[in-house]
Every structure is written in C-alpha cells, then in structure tokens.
Design a protein around this motif. Sequence first.
Motif, PDB file in Angstrom:
ATOM      1  N   ASN A  19       0.821  -1.214   0.000  1.00  0.00           N
ATOM      2  CA  ASN A  19       0.000   0.000   0.000  1.00  0.00           C
ATOM      3  C   ASN A  19       0.855   1.264   0.000  1.00  0.00           C
ATOM      4  O   ASN A  19       0.530   2.244  -0.676  1.00  0.00           O
ATOM      5  CB  ASN A  19      -0.956   0.014   1.187  1.00  0.00           C
ATOM      6  N   ALA A  49      -7.870   6.495   4.752  1.00  0.00           N
ATOM      7  CA  ALA A  49      -8.721   5.456   5.347  1.00  0.00           C
ATOM      8  C   ALA A  49      -7.869   4.457   6.137  1.00  0.00           C
ATOM      9  O   ALA A  49      -8.273   4.001   7.215  1.00  0.00           O
ATOM     10  CB  ALA A  49      -9.519   4.740   4.258  1.00  0.00           C
ATOM     11  N   GLY A  50      -6.687   4.150   5.633  1.00  0.00           N
ATOM     12  CA  GLY A  50      -5.784   3.255   6.357  1.00  0.00           C
ATOM     13  C   GLY A  50      -5.338   3.844   7.683  1.00  0.00           C
ATOM     14  O   GLY A  50      -5.214   3.128   8.684  1.00  0.00           O
ATOM     15  N   LYS A  52      -7.119   5.784   9.548  1.00  0.00           N
ATOM     16  CA  LYS A  52      -8.256   5.658  10.466  1.00  0.00           C
ATOM     17  C   LYS A  52      -8.263   4.283  11.115  1.00  0.00           C
ATOM     18  O   LYS A  52      -8.599   4.142  12.292  1.00  0.00           O
ATOM     19  CB  LYS A  52      -9.566   5.930   9.737  1.00  0.00           C
ATOM     20  N   GLU A  53      -7.875   3.251  10.365  1.00  0.00           N
ATOM     21  CA  GLU A  53      -7.789   1.901  10.935  1.00  0.00           C
ATOM     22  C   GLU A  53      -6.742   1.853  12.048  1.00  0.00           C
ATOM     23  O   GLU A  53      -6.945   1.204  13.066  1.00  0.00           O
ATOM     24  CB  GLU A  53      -7.451   0.884   9.850  1.00  0.00           C
ATOM     25  N   PHE A  54      -5.605   2.532  11.859  1.00  0.00           N
ATOM     26  CA  PHE A  54      -4.575   2.586  12.901  1.00  0.00           C
ATOM     27  C   PHE A  54      -5.132   3.240  14.167  1.00  0.00           C
ATOM     28  O   PHE A  54      -4.869   2.794  15.276  1.00  0.00           O
ATOM     29  CB  PHE A  54      -3.338   3.367  12.439  1.00  0.00           C
ATOM     30  N   THR A  55      -5.886   4.296  13.990  1.00  0.00           N
ATOM     31  CA  THR A  55      -6.469   4.993  15.138  1.00  0.00           C
ATOM     32  C   THR A  55      -7.433   4.079  15.886  1.00  0.00           C
ATOM     33  O   THR A  55      -7.428   4.037  17.120  1.00  0.00           O
ATOM     34  CB  THR A  55      -7.194   6.275  14.673  1.00  0.00           C
ATOM     35  N   GLU A  56      -8.246   3.323  15.157  1.00  0.00           N
ATOM     36  CA  GLU A  56      -9.177   2.387  15.794  1.00  0.00           C
ATOM     37  C   GLU A  56      -8.429   1.299  16.558  1.00  0.00           C
ATOM     38  O   GLU A  56      -8.836   0.893  17.635  1.00  0.00           O
ATOM     39  CB  GLU A  56     -10.102   1.775  14.740  1.00  0.00           C
ATOM     40  N   GLU A  57      -7.309   0.849  16.002  1.00  0.00           N
ATOM     41  CA  GLU A  57      -6.491  -0.163  16.678  1.00  0.00           C
ATOM     42  C   GLU A  57      -5.962   0.386  18.005  1.00  0.00           C
ATOM     43  O   GLU A  57      -6.004  -0.297  19.034  1.00  0.00           O
ATOM     44  CB  GLU A  57      -5.328  -0.558  15.773  1.00  0.00           C
ATOM     45  N   ASP A  59      -7.277   2.809  19.815  1.00  0.00           N
ATOM     46  CA  ASP A  59      -8.406   2.952  20.733  1.00  0.00           C
ATOM     47  C   ASP A  59      -8.791   1.617  21.359  1.00  0.00           C
ATOM     48  O   ASP A  59      -9.096   1.542  22.546  1.00  0.00           O
ATOM     49  CB  ASP A  59      -9.608   3.564  20.019  1.00  0.00           C
ATOM     50  N   ARG A 138       3.611   0.589  17.213  1.00  0.00           N
ATOM     51  CA  ARG A 138       2.854  -0.667  17.109  1.00  0.00           C
ATOM     52  C   ARG A 138       3.645  -1.824  17.705  1.00  0.00           C
ATOM     53  O   ARG A 138       3.071  -2.692  18.362  1.00  0.00           O
ATOM     54  CB  ARG A 138       2.502  -0.972  15.662  1.00  0.00           C
TER      55      ARG A 138
END
Length: 164
Positions: A19, A49-50, A52-57, A59, A138
């Motif tokens: 990506n 969008a990717g 945003k996935e990191f932010t959700e992880e 959280d 991470r």
Amino acid sequence: SILSGPALEENQQLEMTENVARLFQSCDDVNDGKITHEQFAAELQLASAGLKEFTEELDGLAATALDETNFTPEQMEYWQQTHLPYLEEVAVTFQAGIDETQAGLQTMEQYLADPNEIHLIEGIRITWQGLNTIHRARLSMETYDKMLNDVMEEAREEGLLTEG
C-alpha cells in the motif's frame, strides 16, 4: 525509552508495504502525467482510510489496557503504576505518527492545487517518517498487549478471573 535502544533498533525498521509503495508510486505517476489528479486524489483517500484503521487499533488497545474488570485490584494497581505510564507514552507516540503521516498526505495533496513536485517529495518524506513512528509504536503496543494477556492468564490460573 521503550521506543528505542540498541537492541531494538534493527528490529524497528519499517518495511515498504504494498500500500505504501502504491501511494509513493502514485506520486511519481501523477507528476509524470501517467494518472489523473482525480486518480491521485483517490489514492490519497485510500491512504487516509488506512490511517483511520490505525487509530481504531490504538483505541481498542487502550480500552483493553484500562478495563479494570480484567484485573484484581492489586493487579490493576501494579499495572497502573508499572506499565500504564509506558503504555501512555506509546499511545502519544502512536498518535504523533498518525498526525505526521496525515500531514504528509496533506502535503502531497497540495500538488493538486499547485502541481510542483516539491509537494510530492516533501509529502513522501513526511509520510515515511510518520509511518516509521507508527511502526515503532505498534511494536511496543504489541509487546504491552502480550504482557497484558500474560497478566490475565496468570490471574486465570490462580483462579482470580474466569474465562471470557
């Protein structure tokens, strides 16, 4: 610091993912006229969008780490005093990486209004730095997640917690 050190440095290098390579290639392609500005804008949206996935992880891990029902009072006190300050440091670093990566994407996006390749060059540099920061955070988060799971498993074995 848990985010650096000689033993960890060689393990903390971010490898170029498909990506990220695609995003960076799209910078070359839009500059060379191989893709349209609309196609480039779509690549930038995909990268956002990717993030945003990191932010959700982040959280999700924070919610687990702070859920007092996972601990006995003694374990929670120990966790808060010993591990939570470091986990908070990791969370701050993770968010800084997300912010820096987003700034890199925004710098790339400036190319759409002002087609000067400097926006792409700076955007790639800033994005890569941000992604490296996210990557190191991470790795640290994964270590703390494993530590938390070990603490919980130990509590289950001692009969202090039930499964589920």
